[in-house]
Design a protein around this motif. Sequence first.
Motif, PDB file in Angstrom:
ATOM      1  N   LYS A 111      58.702  39.343  40.905  1.00  0.00           N
ATOM      2  CA  LYS A 111      59.268  39.842  42.159  1.00  0.00           C
ATOM      3  C   LYS A 111      59.098  38.726  43.173  1.00  0.00           C
ATOM      4  N   ASP A 112      60.188  38.362  43.816  1.00  0.00           N
ATOM      5  CA  ASP A 112      60.188  37.239  44.746  1.00  0.00           C
ATOM      6  C   ASP A 112      59.682  35.993  44.003  1.00  0.00           C
ATOM      7  N   SER A 113      58.694  35.310  44.508  1.00  0.00           N
ATOM      8  CA  SER A 113      58.202  34.106  43.827  1.00  0.00           C
ATOM      9  C   SER A 113      56.875  34.364  43.119  1.00  0.00           C
ATOM     10  N   THR A 114      56.589  35.637  42.848  1.00  0.00           N
ATOM     11  CA  THR A 114      55.330  36.008  42.207  1.00  0.00           C
ATOM     12  C   THR A 114      55.578  36.454  40.778  1.00  0.00           C
ATOM     13  N   LYS A 115      54.745  35.948  39.880  1.00  0.00           N
ATOM     14  CA  LYS A 115      54.785  36.403  38.493  1.00  0.00           C
ATOM     15  C   LYS A 115      53.556  37.247  38.223  1.00  0.00           C
ATOM     16  N   ILE A 116      53.777  38.342  37.508  1.00  0.00           N
ATOM     17  CA  ILE A 116      52.699  39.213  37.070  1.00  0.00           C
ATOM     18  C   ILE A 116      52.738  39.206  35.548  1.00  0.00           C
ATOM     19  N   TYR A 117      51.595  38.948  34.954  1.00  0.00           N
ATOM     20  CA  TYR A 117      51.497  38.968  33.494  1.00  0.00           C
ATOM     21  C   TYR A 117      50.568  40.102  33.093  1.00  0.00           C
ATOM     22  N   ILE A 118      51.014  40.887  32.129  1.00  0.00           N
ATOM     23  CA  ILE A 118      50.136  41.848  31.480  1.00  0.00           C
ATOM     24  C   ILE A 118      49.880  41.278  30.095  1.00  0.00           C
ATOM     25  N   ASP A 119      48.631  40.891  29.882  1.00  0.00           N
ATOM     26  CA  ASP A 119      48.243  40.240  28.634  1.00  0.00           C
ATOM     27  C   ASP A 119      47.400  41.188  27.796  1.00  0.00           C
ATOM     28  N   ASN A 120      47.788  41.346  26.540  1.00  0.00           N
ATOM     29  CA  ASN A 120      46.973  42.071  25.578  1.00  0.00           C
ATOM     30  C   ASN A 120      46.376  41.009  24.658  1.00  0.00           C
ATOM     31  N   GLU A 138      50.064  24.460  50.414  1.00  0.00           N
ATOM     32  CA  GLU A 138      50.367  25.892  50.299  1.00  0.00           C
ATOM     33  C   GLU A 138      49.270  26.686  49.603  1.00  0.00           C
ATOM     34  N   TYR A 139      48.346  25.987  48.973  1.00  0.00           N
ATOM     35  CA  TYR A 139      47.386  26.613  48.064  1.00  0.00           C
ATOM     36  C   TYR A 139      46.649  27.806  48.687  1.00  0.00           C
ATOM     37  N   LYS A 140      45.978  27.600  49.818  1.00  0.00           N
ATOM     38  CA  LYS A 140      45.157  28.664  50.422  1.00  0.00           C
ATOM     39  C   LYS A 140      46.004  29.880  50.800  1.00  0.00           C
ATOM     40  N   ASN A 141      47.179  29.647  51.360  1.00  0.00           N
ATOM     41  CA  ASN A 141      48.064  30.736  51.751  1.00  0.00           C
ATOM     42  C   ASN A 141      48.510  31.544  50.529  1.00  0.00           C
ATOM     43  N   LYS A 142      48.891  30.853  49.473  1.00  0.00           N
ATOM     44  CA  LYS A 142      49.359  31.557  48.267  1.00  0.00           C
ATOM     45  C   LYS A 142      48.211  32.271  47.555  1.00  0.00           C
ATOM     46  N   LEU A 143      47.015  31.702  47.612  1.00  0.00           N
ATOM     47  CA  LEU A 143      45.848  32.392  47.045  1.00  0.00           C
ATOM     48  C   LEU A 143      45.602  33.699  47.789  1.00  0.00           C
ATOM     49  N   HIS A 144      45.675  33.642  49.109  1.00  0.00           N
ATOM     50  CA  HIS A 144      45.505  34.847  49.929  1.00  0.00           C
ATOM     51  C   HIS A 144      46.535  35.911  49.540  1.00  0.00           C
ATOM     52  N   LYS A 145      47.789  35.504  49.336  1.00  0.00           N
ATOM     53  CA  LYS A 145      48.848  36.445  48.952  1.00  0.00           C
ATOM     54  C   LYS A 145      48.588  37.062  47.576  1.00  0.00           C
ATOM     55  N   CYS A 146      48.097  36.264  46.633  1.00  0.00           N
ATOM     56  CA  CYS A 146      47.789  36.779  45.298  1.00  0.00           C
ATOM     57  C   CYS A 146      46.649  37.802  45.358  1.00  0.00           C
ATOM     58  N   ILE A 147      45.625  37.502  46.141  1.00  0.00           N
ATOM     59  CA  ILE A 147      44.496  38.432  46.268  1.00  0.00           C
ATOM     60  C   ILE A 147      44.943  39.715  46.961  1.00  0.00           C
ATOM     61  N   LYS A 148      45.771  39.588  47.992  1.00  0.00           N
ATOM     62  CA  LYS A 148      46.290  40.785  48.666  1.00  0.00           C
ATOM     63  C   LYS A 148      47.098  41.650  47.700  1.00  0.00           C
ATOM     64  N   LEU A 149      47.938  41.016  46.881  1.00  0.00           N
ATOM     65  CA  LEU A 149      48.752  41.765  45.926  1.00  0.00           C
ATOM     66  C   LEU A 149      47.879  42.485  44.904  1.00  0.00           C
ATOM     67  N   ILE A 150      46.874  41.808  44.394  1.00  0.00           N
ATOM     68  CA  ILE A 150      46.032  42.451  43.375  1.00  0.00           C
ATOM     69  C   ILE A 150      45.253  43.622  43.984  1.00  0.00           C
ATOM     70  N   LYS A 151      44.871  43.492  45.275  1.00  0.00           N
ATOM     71  CA  LYS A 151      44.223  44.609  45.973  1.00  0.00           C
ATOM     72  C   LYS A 151      45.210  45.771  46.143  1.00  0.00           C
ATOM     73  N   ASP A 152      46.463  45.428  46.496  1.00  0.00           N
ATOM     74  CA  ASP A 152      47.494  46.457  46.661  1.00  0.00           C
ATOM     75  C   ASP A 152      47.754  47.215  45.354  1.00  0.00           C
ATOM     76  N   LEU A 153      47.489  46.560  44.236  1.00  0.00           N
ATOM     77  CA  LEU A 153      47.653  47.207  42.923  1.00  0.00           C
ATOM     78  C   LEU A 153      46.425  48.033  42.537  1.00  0.00           C
ATOM     79  N   GLY A 154      45.421  48.075  43.424  1.00  0.00           N
ATOM     80  CA  GLY A 154      44.253  48.928  43.197  1.00  0.00           C
ATOM     81  C   GLY A 154      43.064  48.242  42.560  1.00  0.00           C
ATOM     82  N   ILE A 155      43.052  46.915  42.535  1.00  0.00           N
ATOM     83  CA  ILE A 155      41.937  46.189  41.927  1.00  0.00           C
ATOM     84  C   ILE A 155      41.033  45.639  43.028  1.00  0.00           C
ATOM     85  N   ASP A 156      39.755  45.946  42.930  1.00  0.00           N
ATOM     86  CA  ASP A 156      38.769  45.460  43.888  1.00  0.00           C
ATOM     87  C   ASP A 156      38.605  43.951  43.728  1.00  0.00           C
ATOM     88  N   GLU A 157      38.592  43.246  44.835  1.00  0.00           N
ATOM     89  CA  GLU A 157      38.443  41.786  44.824  1.00  0.00           C
ATOM     90  C   GLU A 157      37.172  41.339  44.095  1.00  0.00           C
TER      91      GLU A 157
END
Length: 171
Positions: A111-120, A138-157
Motif C-alpha cells: 500500500k503506497d510505498s510500504t511493503k508488508i510481508y507475512i512470513d511463515n 529519509e531513514y529516521k522518518n521512514k522508520l517512524h512511519k514503519c513503527i507507527k504502522l505496526i502499532k496501528d496493526l495492534g503490535i506493541d512496540e
Amino acid sequence: MIEVEVKAKLSNKTERKVKNKFNFKKEIKQTDYYFNHPNRDFKKTDEALRIRKTNTDTYLTYKGSKLDEKSKSREEYEIKVSDFEETKKILTKLSFRKPKEVKKTRQVYEKDSTKIYIDNVKGLGKFIEVEKIANETEYKNKLHKCIKLIKDLGIDENNLEKRSYLELLEN
C-alpha cells in the motif's frame, strides 16, 4: 540504499487486519542460504551475506550492521544472479563458510510505498515485516512511519523482533 524494516511475531488478529487493509500482490517460496566470512564472524559484526532462491529467481545480498536498537534497518545491496549453483561455488572457492538455510513462504502485501510481508518460517512460525526503502536522509522518518504502522496493526512496540530468522533458528 537502506532497508527500513520492523518485524514481530504475527497473531491471527494482526494477519486479518493486514489482509483487510493492504493489497495482496503475490506469494513466494524463498530459501535463504547464509554464508559466513572466512576472516570475520558476521554474527559478531552483525552483517549478512546470502543467496536467496525464490520460485523463479536467485539473488545475492549483502546486509550491513543494524542501524538502531528497535528495528532491523540496515544498508543493503542486492543483485540478481543467473545461476544459484555457480554463485554458491564462487563463494565457497573464496573460503566463505558453509551456508546455513532458512526456508519460508512469504505473502507480499503493498500500500503506497510500504511493503508488508507475512512470513511463515519453517521451524519458527509466522511473522510480519513492515518495510520501506530509504536513503540516509529519509531513514529516521521512514522508520517512524514503519513503527507507527505496526502499532496501528495492534503490535506493541516493545514486541518488535530485531533478530534475523537465522538468529532465531540458531537460538
